[in-house]
Design a protein around this motif. Structure first.
Motif, short mmCIF file in Angstrom:
data_model
loop_
_atom_site.label_atom_id
_atom_site.label_comp_id
_atom_site.label_asym_id
_atom_site.label_seq_id
_atom_site.Cartn_x
_atom_site.Cartn_y
_atom_site.Cartn_z
N ARG A 81 35.43 -27.25 -2.06
CA ARG A 81 36.44 -28.39 -1.94
C ARG A 81 36.51 -29.24 -3.24
O ARG A 81 35.29 -29.52 -3.45
N HIS A 82 37.47 -29.46 -3.94
CA HIS A 82 37.34 -30.09 -5.11
C HIS A 82 38.76 -30.38 -5.48
O HIS A 82 39.70 -29.86 -4.99
N THR A 83 39.07 -31.24 -6.45
CA THR A 83 40.22 -31.74 -6.90
C THR A 83 40.91 -30.56 -7.65
O THR A 83 40.14 -29.85 -8.21
N ASP A 84 42.31 -30.66 -7.86
CA ASP A 84 43.10 -29.65 -8.88
C ASP A 84 42.26 -29.66 -10.49
O ASP A 84 42.11 -28.73 -11.01
N GLU A 85 41.94 -31.12 -10.72
CA GLU A 85 41.38 -31.22 -12.06
C GLU A 85 40.07 -30.61 -12.28
O GLU A 85 39.63 -30.33 -13.30
N GLN A 86 39.39 -30.33 -11.09
CA GLN A 86 37.90 -29.85 -11.26
C GLN A 86 37.97 -28.37 -11.17
O GLN A 86 36.90 -27.86 -11.30
N THR A 87 39.13 -27.80 -11.16
CA THR A 87 39.11 -26.38 -10.92
C THR A 87 38.55 -25.70 -12.08
O THR A 87 37.64 -24.61 -12.12
N GLU A 88 38.88 -25.92 -13.41
CA GLU A 88 38.26 -25.31 -14.51
C GLU A 88 36.90 -25.37 -14.48
O GLU A 88 35.96 -24.55 -14.82
N ASP A 89 36.44 -26.69 -14.14
CA ASP A 89 34.72 -26.73 -14.29
C ASP A 89 34.37 -25.86 -13.28
O ASP A 89 33.26 -25.39 -13.63
N GLU A 90 34.58 -25.74 -11.97
CA GLU A 90 34.38 -25.07 -10.78
C GLU A 90 34.18 -23.55 -11.23
O GLU A 90 33.05 -22.67 -11.43
N LEU A 91 35.21 -23.10 -11.76
CA LEU A 91 35.06 -21.71 -12.48
C LEU A 91 34.28 -21.40 -13.57
O LEU A 91 33.58 -20.28 -13.62
N ASN A 92 34.34 -22.19 -14.44
CA ASN A 92 33.23 -22.10 -15.68
C ASN A 92 31.98 -21.89 -15.09
O ASN A 92 31.16 -21.42 -15.63
N CYS A 93 31.44 -22.94 -14.38
CA CYS A 93 30.23 -23.02 -13.62
C CYS A 93 29.91 -21.81 -13.16
O CYS A 93 28.73 -21.31 -13.35
#
Length: 191
Positions: A75-87
């Motif tokens: 669970r995260h915000t839309d803005e955190q999606t790129e960071d989640e995937l890159n992680c």
């Protein structure tokens, strides 16, 4: 070339590709319209071809893989999606899919096959171009990813990193624990 011959060439071509191939690229390669390709893919699938449709095109699902998989609830915000995937990809994992458990529609799943930062950039670019919205938005940001990696150590590293960033969700103590590897996270308020 007959339709049957073209479909045989399409499945052989896709089987040799490591990255998804767009319908438009297949249409150019085989000298037909994109709609003909869509129909060919549907016919191939009805004949049990393991063709997966992703946001970047078509790819043949691997017959066997030595990769291990684990599902994470996030669970995260839309803005955190790129960071989640890159992680995930930075730790050596691949994001195979995203799915949600909708209370009315049940499980809704989309193949992703994101394996690199380039794949992440292309996915985020697609979002910003207004093509669609994130699947997680239909379930108050809760979603699952099936992640593959070559070793369980890599999956453990991904789990640790996602937990440290607050993206993993832990089930409530009174709920039955399933096979998910989940952690509690605090989600910033939506704007």
């Amino acid at each position: 070339m007959s339709g049957e011959e073209r479909r045989a060439h399409i499945i052989n071509y896709l089987a040799r590709q490591e990255q998804p191939v767009s319908g438009a690229a297949l249409a150019r390669k085989f000298g037909v319209s994109r709609q003909v390709i869509v129909q060919d893919i549907a016919l191939l699938r009805s004949a049990n071809a393991e063709i997966v449709s992703t946001n970047r095109g078509y790819i043949v699902s691997p017959k066997s893989s030595s990769a291990l998989v684990r599902t994470f609830k996030c669970r995260h915000t839309d803005e955190q999606t790129e960071d989640e995937l890159n992680c995930i990809v930075d730790q050596g994992g691949a994001v195979e899919n995203v799915f949600v458990n909708h209370k009315l529609y049940g499980r809704i799943e989309a193949e992703m096959h994101i394996r690199s930062r380039r794949d992440v950039r292309e996915f985020i670019h697609g979002l910003h171009s207004g093509k669609s919205t994130l699947l997680k938005n239909v379930t108050s940001d809760y979603h699952y990813h099936t992640i593959s990696a070559e070793t369980s150590d890599i999956l453990d590293d991904i789990e640790t990193e996602l937990a440290q960033r607050g993206y993993l969700v832990k089930p409530k103590e009174n709920r039955k624990k399933d096979s998910q590897h989940d952690y509690e996270c605090a989600l910033p308020a939506r704007k």
